[in-house]
Design a protein around this motif. Structure first.
Motif, short mmCIF file in Angstrom:
data_model
loop_
_atom_site.label_atom_id
_atom_site.label_comp_id
_atom_site.label_asym_id
_atom_site.label_seq_id
_atom_site.Cartn_x
_atom_site.Cartn_y
_atom_site.Cartn_z
N ILE A 288 7.52 6.93 -6.69
CA ILE A 288 7.91 8.35 -5.43
C ILE A 288 9.39 8.98 -6.57
CG2 ILE A 288 6.73 6.78 -3.18
CD1 ILE A 288 9.72 4.88 -3.30
N GLY A 289 9.51 9.36 -4.98
CA GLY A 289 11.00 9.89 -5.74
C GLY A 289 11.19 11.21 -4.84
N TYR B 237 1.06 -1.37 0.34
CA TYR B 237 -0.31 -0.52 -0.10
C TYR B 237 1.09 0.92 0.14
CZ TYR B 237 -3.52 -3.26 2.19
OH TYR B 237 -3.94 -4.71 2.46
N ARG B 238 0.90 2.38 -1.02
CA ARG B 238 1.06 3.75 -0.82
C ARG B 238 0.51 4.42 -0.30
NH1 ARG B 238 4.69 6.00 2.81
NH2 ARG B 238 4.99 7.40 2.00
N GLU C 163 19.25 9.31 -5.56
CA GLU C 163 18.53 10.28 -4.88
C GLU C 163 17.93 10.20 -3.47
OE1 GLU C 163 13.91 11.10 -6.17
OE2 GLU C 163 15.39 10.31 -8.35
N GLY C 164 17.48 11.30 -2.48
CA GLY C 164 17.07 11.52 -1.12
C GLY C 164 15.36 10.46 -1.25
N VAL C 165 15.23 9.13 -1.65
CA VAL C 165 13.99 8.68 -1.67
C VAL C 165 13.18 8.33 -0.65
CG1 VAL C 165 14.09 6.42 -3.26
CG2 VAL C 165 11.98 7.41 -3.44
N LEU C 166 13.96 7.93 0.07
CA LEU C 166 13.99 6.88 1.69
C LEU C 166 14.45 8.03 2.59
CD1 LEU C 166 14.11 3.49 0.76
CD2 LEU C 166 12.22 4.75 0.99
N VAL D 142 8.58 13.75 -5.19
CA VAL D 142 7.37 12.93 -5.38
C VAL D 142 7.07 13.12 -3.66
CG1 VAL D 142 6.01 11.82 -6.20
CG2 VAL D 142 7.65 12.90 -7.72
N ASP D 143 7.36 11.81 -3.50
CA ASP D 143 7.12 10.74 -2.32
C ASP D 143 8.38 10.79 -1.15
OD1 ASP D 143 5.47 9.47 0.05
OD2 ASP D 143 4.61 8.46 -1.75
N VAL D 144 8.32 10.82 -0.16
CA VAL D 144 9.40 10.20 0.62
C VAL D 144 9.34 9.34 1.46
CG1 VAL D 144 11.91 10.84 1.55
CG2 VAL D 144 10.91 12.16 0.10
N PRO D 145 9.01 8.11 1.66
CA PRO D 145 9.25 7.43 2.48
C PRO D 145 9.95 6.77 3.67
CG PRO D 145 8.44 5.87 0.28
CD PRO D 145 9.24 7.43 0.56
N ALA D 146 9.32 6.63 4.77
CA ALA D 146 11.00 6.33 6.18
C ALA D 146 10.27 4.78 6.73
CB ALA D 146 10.45 6.93 6.86
#
Ligand code: NDP
Length: 441
Positions: free
Chosen positions: A145-146, A67-68, A178-181, A149-153
């Motif tokens: 994500i990106g 899920y996101r 890139e700082g995607v997470l 755009v969207d940075v999960p943790a």
């Protein structure tokens, strides 16, 4: 309500937040109605659900659901953790994503709200199985994500190991470093002070609260629950501020140490040996160990000035709250998410205890994740002192903002400022301002 009837957790969260926002909603009724603000803010921008196939150690193909929920990006890229737990379903992810909008807004940093995860259970899986799951999960998630755009943790079940595997797979698929997470290891873009951030932040906010009421933490006594990441660094910072912390706990029992918890020993037992608190008691003669029994007050039975629940949800109930009040507690500030039951929260507030909920009090963690994003964008690493200094400033600003928001709307309870309402109002106002400015979208 009908549209979301199968999501009771989401409905409950929306009802609770909207209830505490009543004064703002009443004051802006026409504007909000015309612009359908409540309808828009309770409907996620999108919710993505996908199949996660992976092969277990026996060669068997397993299938989980990923899920996101990208809830709201009015003030910045979607941001929120990935929960890996068998209890995960769409309603839970939506409820967490909705709450995240306001918490992230409160940090004063430019991050929107989102949440994700899977019903995958990491317990008992081998490293290879975890990697297989994480790679499959990211293969699909990487499309959505990106860094901008969207940075999960991380979240429950998603720690440094899982973030590493997911980051590696994103890099491999997209060819982009890139700082995607966030929550990354220090060697590939993680931030110093992230480990300490939630516990330290809790104490920076608690200190600001006490100061604002003309009191000092110096020489005071505290009860802390938990002995994990949040609890350990809450204890460490409390001691640096001159507070004697006399308790900590885990899921099987608690420690009462009238001389004060030895935080170096606690770290050795919990972080290095990954042992139980019985080992702490064995090494420290002044400490009493108590095995947990149902119906007991545990760490909340002692006479303390401040209570810092840092373990888990619903760990401080109405009976514990009565005990704390009878013993003259001055403040309860939440390090964990929802550790105080609704009934106990009401009782504490109506008894005049200074109460700040987790949405504001534990926002230091996500705030420092946003600082990790800033460092990644700059391609620089800040020193521990620099990150810690910014964290302190952010927590003091959060306190000032929630206090101001509550006062502007006369939100009081038990003769004190209602900081729970203040937190919801301050977080909500900023998001709504941005939504109105950006037109119908
Ligand atoms: P950890 O897993 O590191 O620690 C949790 C601690 O709580 C452990 O000591 C655990 O004991 C204890 N615990 C669990 N269940 C119970 C129980 N029923 N009674 C007493 N103790 C219990 O988690 P964190 O410290 O990271 O997180 C704690 C809370 O803070 C959670 O609610 C989390 O969502 C929230 N939070 C964490 C953030 C972070 O940055 N880490 C950020 C914002 C919120 P045991 O060792 O026996 O499992």
């Amino acid at each position: 309500k009908e549209k979301n009837a199968s999501e009771p957790e989401f409905l409950q969260a929306v009802e609770e937040v909207l209830e505490s926002l009543r004064p703002v909603i009443d004051a802006n009724e026409e504007l909000y109605r015309k612009n359908a603000i409540l309808e828009r803010i309770t409907e996620p921008d999108r919710q993505i659900m996908f199949r996660v196939p992976w092969v277990d150690d026996n060669g068997q193909v397993q299938v989980n659901r990923g899920y996101r929920v990208q809830f709201n990006n009015a003030i910045g890229p979607y941001k929120g953790g990935l929960r890996l737990h068998p209890s995960v379903n769409l309603g839970i992810i939506k409820f967490l994503g909705f709450e995240q909008i306001f918490k992230n807004s409160l940090t004063t940093l430019p991050i929107g709200g989102g949440k994700g995860g899977s019903d995958f259970d990491p317990k008992g899986k081998s490293d290879r199985e975890i990697m297989a799951f994480c790679q499959s999960f990211m293969t699909e998630l990487s499309k959505y994500i990106g860094a901008d755009v969207d940075v999960p943790a991380g979240d429950i079940g998603t720690g440094a190991r899982e973030i590493g595997f997911m980051f590696g797979q994103f890099k491999r698929i997209r060819g982009s470093f890139e700082g995607v997470l966030t929550g990354k290891g220090l060697t590939y873009g993680g931030s110093l002070a992230r480990t300490q951030a939630t516990g330290y932040g809790l104490l920076y906010l608690t200190n600001a609260l006490w100061k604002d009421h003309g009191m000092s933490l110096e020489g005071k006594t505290a009860a802390v629950s938990g002995s994990g990441n949040v609890a350990i660094y809450a204890i460490e910072k409390a001691q640096q501020l001159g507070v004697k912390v006399v308790t900590c706990s885990d899921s099987t029992g608690w420690i009462y140490d009238p001389e004060g918890i030895d935080v170096a020993l606690l770290k050795e037992v919990k972080e290095v040996k990954r042992a139980r608190l019985t080992e702490y008691a064995a090494a420290k003669p002044s400490a009493e160990y108590h095995a947990k029994q149902n119906g007991e007050h545990g760490v909340w039975q002692y006479k303390v000035d401040l209570a810092l629940p840092c373990a888990t949800q619903n760990e401080l109930d109405i009976e514990d709250a009565k005990m704390l009040v009878a013993n003259g507690v001055t403040s309860v500030t939440e390090g964990a998410n929802m550790p105080t039951t609704l009934e106990a929260t009401k009782y504490l507030q109506e008894s005049g205890v200074l109460f700040v909920g987790g949405k504001a009090a534990n926002a230091g963690g996500v705030a420092t994740s946003a600082l990790e994003m800033s460092q990644n964008s700059e391609r620089l690493h800040w020193t521990f002192e620099e990150v810690d200094g910014k964290l302190k400033g952010i927590m003091e600003t959060i306190y000032a903002n929630i206090s101001d928001a509550a006062k502007r709307y006369n939100a009081t309870v038990g003769g004190q400022t209602d900081y729970v309402a203040g937190a919801n109002i301050a977080g909500f106002e900023k998001v709504v301002d941005a939504m109105l400015a950006q037109g119908v979208c």
